[in-house]
Design a protein around this motif. Structure first.
Motif, short mmCIF file in Angstrom:
data_model
loop_
_atom_site.label_atom_id
_atom_site.label_comp_id
_atom_site.label_asym_id
_atom_site.label_seq_id
_atom_site.Cartn_x
_atom_site.Cartn_y
_atom_site.Cartn_z
N UNK A 19 0.84 -1.20 0.00
CA UNK A 19 0.00 0.00 0.00
C UNK A 19 0.87 1.25 0.00
N UNK A 20 2.05 1.15 0.63
CA UNK A 20 2.98 2.27 0.66
C UNK A 20 4.37 1.74 0.92
N UNK A 21 5.34 2.63 0.98
CA UNK A 21 6.73 2.24 1.25
C UNK A 21 7.41 3.37 2.02
N UNK A 22 8.59 3.09 2.58
CA UNK A 22 9.26 4.12 3.39
C UNK A 22 9.53 5.42 2.63
N UNK A 23 9.88 5.32 1.36
CA UNK A 23 10.19 6.52 0.58
C UNK A 23 8.95 7.41 0.43
N UNK A 24 7.81 6.80 0.17
CA UNK A 24 6.57 7.57 0.00
C UNK A 24 6.15 8.24 1.30
N UNK A 25 6.25 7.52 2.40
CA UNK A 25 5.88 8.09 3.70
C UNK A 25 6.84 9.21 4.06
N UNK A 26 8.12 9.01 3.86
CA UNK A 26 9.12 10.05 4.16
C UNK A 26 8.87 11.29 3.31
N UNK A 27 8.47 11.11 2.07
CA UNK A 27 8.17 12.26 1.20
C UNK A 27 7.03 13.09 1.77
N UNK A 28 6.00 12.43 2.31
CA UNK A 28 4.87 13.16 2.92
C UNK A 28 5.35 13.89 4.17
N UNK A 29 6.14 13.21 5.00
CA UNK A 29 6.63 13.81 6.25
C UNK A 29 7.43 15.07 5.95
#
Length: 178
Positions: free
Chosen positions: A48-58
């Protein structure tokens, strides 16, 4: 900010990324997600997501990843993004073990409050996979309305999952925040 429901709301940090990815995955994909009602396991495989995508939002300016903690554990999250006249709501996840107890409703209400206060917006937008009837009905009970405006599901882009059916699309839901 501590609330009456015993949870604390705060902005995510880089240090939260792995725990947030695990939370989102547990709420939507795989067998663990079937413990809750928000699972997409019947319509999508893969991540559903990955660390890179979550970090980009953060790290993105104009975006926040609202993180919800209870007893030192992250139990829910959602993305808020300022898009001019409205805020976008996404990456919403509640731990499957806590779904159905009102936490999601509290998180959504807090997200709407914060979007109004931070950015002065009067509308919230989100997109939901159009075949998710139960989820859309849940949002409708909270004041969101279906617009009938859809966008194609990104078939072939595994960042969004591996579809198990060929009729997926995203539908825009909107709520006037007043």
């Amino acid at each position: 900010m501590q609330t009456a429901t015993g949870v604390t709301f705060r902005d995510a940090t880089d240090a939260d990324v792995d725990e947030l990815v695990a939370l989102v995955e547990s709420a939507y994909r795989g067998e663990a997600s079937r413990a809750g009602w928000t699972t997409e396991a019947d319509i999508l495989d893969g991540r559903r997501t990955d660390p890179e995508s979550v970090l980009a939002v953060v790290r993105s300016p104009g975006s926040r990843l609202l993180t919800v903690e209870r007893d030192g554990r992250i139990v829910a999250c959602c993305q808020l993004e300022h898009r001019g006249e409205y805020a976008y709501f996404g990456m919403f996840a509640v731990s499957p073990a806590l779904q159905g107890g009102g936490l999601g409703k509290a998180v959504l209400a807090q997200a709407e409050r914060q979007a109004r206060e931070m950015w002065g917006v009067t509308r919230m937008h989100m997109t939901v996979i159009s075949v998710r009837d139960d989820l859309i009905a849940w949002y409708e009970r909270r004041g969101y309305r279906r617009t009938g405006r859809t966008s194609p599901f990104p078939y072939g882009d595994e960042r969004f999952g591996i579809p198990r059916r060929d009729d997926l699309r995203f539908e825009l839901l909107v709520k006037e925040l007043g």
